[in-house]
Scaffold this motif. Structure first.
Motif, PDB file in Angstrom:
ATOM      1  N   PRO A 114      -0.485 -26.924 -60.585  1.00  0.00           N
ATOM      2  CA  PRO A 114      -0.552 -26.773 -62.053  1.00  0.00           C
ATOM      3  C   PRO A 114      -0.992 -27.871 -63.013  1.00  0.00           C
ATOM      4  O   PRO A 114      -1.013 -28.894 -62.465  1.00  0.00           O
ATOM      5  CB  PRO A 114       0.698 -26.256 -62.681  1.00  0.00           C
ATOM      6  CG  PRO A 114       1.930 -27.030 -61.586  1.00  0.00           C
ATOM      7  CD  PRO A 114       0.802 -27.007 -60.110  1.00  0.00           C
ATOM      8  N   LEU A 115      -1.718 -27.466 -64.107  1.00  0.00           N
ATOM      9  CA  LEU A 115      -2.262 -28.614 -64.826  1.00  0.00           C
ATOM     10  C   LEU A 115      -0.941 -29.355 -65.486  1.00  0.00           C
ATOM     11  O   LEU A 115       0.146 -28.704 -65.715  1.00  0.00           O
ATOM     12  CB  LEU A 115      -3.048 -28.212 -66.100  1.00  0.00           C
ATOM     13  CG  LEU A 115      -4.565 -27.419 -65.482  1.00  0.00           C
ATOM     14  CD1 LEU A 115      -5.284 -26.713 -66.715  1.00  0.00           C
ATOM     15  CD2 LEU A 115      -5.409 -28.339 -65.100  1.00  0.00           C
ATOM     16  N   GLU A 116      -1.270 -30.743 -65.836  1.00  0.00           N
ATOM     17  CA  GLU A 116      -0.177 -31.313 -66.339  1.00  0.00           C
ATOM     18  C   GLU A 116      -0.312 -30.838 -67.896  1.00  0.00           C
ATOM     19  O   GLU A 116      -1.116 -30.867 -68.692  1.00  0.00           O
ATOM     20  CB  GLU A 116      -0.388 -32.977 -66.292  1.00  0.00           C
ATOM     21  CG  GLU A 116      -0.335 -33.370 -64.836  1.00  0.00           C
ATOM     22  CD  GLU A 116      -0.517 -35.053 -64.905  1.00  0.00           C
ATOM     23  OE1 GLU A 116      -0.440 -35.794 -66.003  1.00  0.00           O
ATOM     24  OE2 GLU A 116      -0.528 -35.582 -63.928  1.00  0.00           O
ATOM     25  N   GLU A 117       1.122 -30.715 -68.345  1.00  0.00           N
ATOM     26  CA  GLU A 117       1.239 -30.687 -69.821  1.00  0.00           C
ATOM     27  C   GLU A 117       1.931 -31.491 -70.643  1.00  0.00           C
ATOM     28  O   GLU A 117       2.863 -32.245 -69.951  1.00  0.00           O
ATOM     29  CB  GLU A 117       1.939 -29.154 -69.996  1.00  0.00           C
ATOM     30  CG  GLU A 117       3.182 -29.044 -69.255  1.00  0.00           C
ATOM     31  CD  GLU A 117       3.915 -27.526 -69.356  1.00  0.00           C
ATOM     32  OE1 GLU A 117       3.187 -26.801 -70.079  1.00  0.00           O
ATOM     33  OE2 GLU A 117       4.943 -27.543 -68.875  1.00  0.00           O
ATOM     34  N   PHE A 118       2.002 -31.557 -71.835  1.00  0.00           N
ATOM     35  CA  PHE A 118       2.612 -32.225 -72.788  1.00  0.00           C
ATOM     36  C   PHE A 118       4.239 -32.274 -72.278  1.00  0.00           C
ATOM     37  O   PHE A 118       4.778 -31.078 -72.046  1.00  0.00           O
ATOM     38  CB  PHE A 118       2.570 -32.151 -74.153  1.00  0.00           C
ATOM     39  CG  PHE A 118       3.141 -32.987 -75.219  1.00  0.00           C
ATOM     40  CD1 PHE A 118       2.953 -34.572 -75.007  1.00  0.00           C
ATOM     41  CD2 PHE A 118       3.965 -32.423 -76.416  1.00  0.00           C
ATOM     42  CE1 PHE A 118       3.474 -35.296 -76.055  1.00  0.00           C
ATOM     43  CE2 PHE A 118       4.316 -33.456 -77.419  1.00  0.00           C
ATOM     44  CZ  PHE A 118       3.970 -34.600 -76.825  1.00  0.00           C
ATOM     45  N   PHE A 119       4.981 -33.406 -72.247  1.00  0.00           N
ATOM     46  CA  PHE A 119       6.388 -33.311 -71.847  1.00  0.00           C
ATOM     47  C   PHE A 119       7.366 -32.583 -72.692  1.00  0.00           C
ATOM     48  O   PHE A 119       8.209 -31.752 -72.319  1.00  0.00           O
ATOM     49  CB  PHE A 119       6.804 -34.846 -71.713  1.00  0.00           C
ATOM     50  CG  PHE A 119       7.401 -35.370 -72.954  1.00  0.00           C
ATOM     51  CD1 PHE A 119       8.720 -35.326 -73.568  1.00  0.00           C
ATOM     52  CD2 PHE A 119       6.209 -36.049 -73.830  1.00  0.00           C
ATOM     53  CE1 PHE A 119       8.979 -36.030 -74.715  1.00  0.00           C
ATOM     54  CE2 PHE A 119       6.584 -36.529 -74.899  1.00  0.00           C
ATOM     55  CZ  PHE A 119       7.968 -36.656 -75.436  1.00  0.00           C
ATOM     56  N   LEU A 120       6.740 -32.322 -73.994  1.00  0.00           N
ATOM     57  CA  LEU A 120       7.880 -31.564 -74.870  1.00  0.00           C
ATOM     58  C   LEU A 120       7.709 -30.137 -74.769  1.00  0.00           C
ATOM     59  O   LEU A 120       8.571 -29.464 -74.701  1.00  0.00           O
ATOM     60  CB  LEU A 120       7.272 -31.972 -76.256  1.00  0.00           C
ATOM     61  CG  LEU A 120       7.964 -33.101 -76.846  1.00  0.00           C
ATOM     62  CD1 LEU A 120       7.319 -33.374 -78.416  1.00  0.00           C
ATOM     63  CD2 LEU A 120       9.477 -33.363 -76.862  1.00  0.00           C
ATOM     64  N   ASN A 121       6.363 -29.586 -74.239  1.00  0.00           N
ATOM     65  CA  ASN A 121       6.414 -28.251 -73.624  1.00  0.00           C
ATOM     66  C   ASN A 121       7.111 -27.819 -72.554  1.00  0.00           C
ATOM     67  O   ASN A 121       7.707 -26.899 -72.539  1.00  0.00           O
ATOM     68  CB  ASN A 121       4.836 -28.118 -73.469  1.00  0.00           C
ATOM     69  CG  ASN A 121       4.126 -27.982 -74.699  1.00  0.00           C
ATOM     70  OD1 ASN A 121       4.643 -27.991 -75.932  1.00  0.00           O
ATOM     71  ND2 ASN A 121       2.777 -28.249 -74.568  1.00  0.00           N
ATOM     72  N   THR A 122       7.203 -28.840 -71.629  1.00  0.00           N
ATOM     73  CA  THR A 122       8.170 -28.746 -70.338  1.00  0.00           C
ATOM     74  C   THR A 122       9.400 -28.809 -70.548  1.00  0.00           C
ATOM     75  O   THR A 122       9.983 -27.789 -70.329  1.00  0.00           O
ATOM     76  CB  THR A 122       7.537 -29.774 -69.595  1.00  0.00           C
ATOM     77  OG1 THR A 122       6.200 -30.105 -69.167  1.00  0.00           O
ATOM     78  CG2 THR A 122       8.407 -29.898 -68.005  1.00  0.00           C
ATOM     79  N   TRP A 123       9.852 -29.542 -71.639  1.00  0.00           N
ATOM     80  CA  TRP A 123      11.370 -29.688 -71.933  1.00  0.00           C
ATOM     81  C   TRP A 123      11.713 -28.322 -72.679  1.00  0.00           C
ATOM     82  O   TRP A 123      12.674 -27.753 -72.586  1.00  0.00           O
ATOM     83  CB  TRP A 123      11.673 -30.770 -72.978  1.00  0.00           C
ATOM     84  CG  TRP A 123      12.879 -31.042 -73.666  1.00  0.00           C
ATOM     85  CD1 TRP A 123      14.131 -31.559 -72.791  1.00  0.00           C
ATOM     86  CD2 TRP A 123      13.267 -30.612 -74.834  1.00  0.00           C
ATOM     87  NE1 TRP A 123      15.240 -31.249 -73.665  1.00  0.00           N
ATOM     88  CE2 TRP A 123      14.654 -30.684 -74.722  1.00  0.00           C
ATOM     89  CE3 TRP A 123      12.756 -29.904 -75.831  1.00  0.00           C
ATOM     90  CZ2 TRP A 123      15.501 -30.318 -76.033  1.00  0.00           C
ATOM     91  CZ3 TRP A 123      13.362 -29.523 -76.861  1.00  0.00           C
ATOM     92  CH2 TRP A 123      14.868 -29.609 -76.920  1.00  0.00           C
ATOM     93  N   PHE A 124      10.720 -27.950 -73.737  1.00  0.00           N
ATOM     94  CA  PHE A 124      11.241 -26.893 -74.501  1.00  0.00           C
ATOM     95  C   PHE A 124      11.285 -25.335 -73.633  1.00  0.00           C
ATOM     96  O   PHE A 124      12.078 -24.850 -73.687  1.00  0.00           O
ATOM     97  CB  PHE A 124       9.865 -26.493 -75.351  1.00  0.00           C
ATOM     98  CG  PHE A 124      10.144 -25.233 -76.618  1.00  0.00           C
ATOM     99  CD1 PHE A 124      10.806 -25.651 -77.558  1.00  0.00           C
ATOM    100  CD2 PHE A 124       9.742 -24.021 -76.035  1.00  0.00           C
ATOM    101  CE1 PHE A 124      11.046 -24.410 -78.362  1.00  0.00           C
ATOM    102  CE2 PHE A 124       9.834 -22.981 -77.069  1.00  0.00           C
ATOM    103  CZ  PHE A 124      10.679 -23.110 -78.329  1.00  0.00           C
ATOM    104  N   ARG A 125      10.597 -25.444 -72.498  1.00  0.00           N
ATOM    105  CA  ARG A 125      10.526 -24.297 -71.588  1.00  0.00           C
ATOM    106  C   ARG A 125      11.766 -24.154 -70.671  1.00  0.00           C
ATOM    107  O   ARG A 125      12.333 -23.374 -70.484  1.00  0.00           O
ATOM    108  CB  ARG A 125       9.128 -24.234 -71.036  1.00  0.00           C
ATOM    109  CG  ARG A 125       9.083 -22.785 -70.113  1.00  0.00           C
ATOM    110  CD  ARG A 125       7.503 -22.661 -69.381  1.00  0.00           C
ATOM    111  NE  ARG A 125       7.191 -23.526 -68.516  1.00  0.00           N
ATOM    112  CZ  ARG A 125       6.240 -24.518 -68.859  1.00  0.00           C
ATOM    113  NH1 ARG A 125       5.735 -24.642 -70.188  1.00  0.00           N
ATOM    114  NH2 ARG A 125       5.945 -25.439 -68.101  1.00  0.00           N
TER     115      ARG A 125
END
Length: 256
Positions: A114-125
């Motif tokens: 998967p593409l790397e995403e902003f860490f806040l998006n990862t934390w939110f999900r």
């Protein structure tokens, strides 16, 4: 006449209760039979029984999880992944489902990073997937009731410490109401608008356009997860976790 109507209503109610009891008893008996078949390693029979229960009585994360396990035992990895994914939609915070899903994915051919995403998006999900949509809805209601209590404490208390407690705790609970509703809404949307799908054809060529004459882009194998972007006739535009896009015939995939 009034007495007769009351008696009729009671009789109808009694029949409805009896019907509900028979329905629940039959469901429990079928689930028990499926569990017995699985325990005795009659996995094909267990699959048939679990599929029948889901069709006749409705789904649940337990049924999808157990059905996924039965498919996994028979070596039908794509179907196992499909049912683990469906179970995960209902109960995203379940560690056992995620573990078994990862075990099944390791047996697929295609390894898509998967593409790397902003860490806040990862934390939110990650926070969103801690509990199910019903649990987030319940949490939102509880936070709202407590928020109202804090408002009462703030406006009507005679002691300054209680006023401050009501004010700051109320702010925290109000934020909890907002986030709980956002999380519940996002999970509900995922349950209703299911855009994930699993490839069910042993090998399929992804095209550059929605027709057989399109350029061959790459080949996918059974068990790979894709996301549906749009549809044109029998063709589905899909996108992968790594950002690649292409077209595939809808007969080659099954929606989660």
């Amino acid at each position: 006449m009034k007495i007769m109507r009351n008696i009729s209503r009671k009789i109808i109610g009694l029949f409805m209760l009896c019907g509900l009891y028979i329905h629940v008893s039959a469901q429990e008996a079928d689930i028990k039979a499926a569990e017995t078949a699985y325990a005795s390693e009659s996995y094909e029979q267990a699959i048939e029984l679990y599929e029948s229960v889901i069709k006749n009585y409705g789904d649940s994360f337990e049924l999808y999880y157990n059905l996924g396990n039965a498919y996994y035992k028979t070596g039908k990895i794509a179907r196992a992944i499909l049912n683990y994914e469906r179970a995960l939609l209902i109960k995203p915070g379940d560690g056992d489902i995620r573990f078994n899903l990862e075990m099944a994915r390791q047996q697929t051919v295609d390894k898509i990073e998967p593409l790397e995403e902003f860490f806040l998006n990862t934390w939110f999900r990650s926070v969103q997937n801690l509990i199910s949509v019903d649990s987030w809805a319940t949490a939102g209601i509880v936070c709202f009731v407590m928020f109202i209590f804090c408002l009462v404490l703030y406006f009507f208390s005679k002691w300054m410490r209680l006023k401050k407690l009501g004010f700051y705790l109320g702010l925290l609970l109000f934020a909890g109401v907002i986030f709980a509703n956002i999380f519940a809404y996002n999970q509900k949307k995922e349950l209703i608008n299911r855009n994930g799908a699993i490839v069910f054809t042993p090998t399929v060529t992804v095209k550059s356009s929605p027709d057989n004459s399109g350029t061959d882009l790459f080949v996918l194998h059974e068990g790979t997860k894709v996301f549906i972007r749009s549809a044109v006739g029998d063709w589905i535009e899909i996108v992968f976790e790594n950002g690649n896009v292409g077209w595939i015939n809808k007969k080659d995939i099954t929606v989660i």
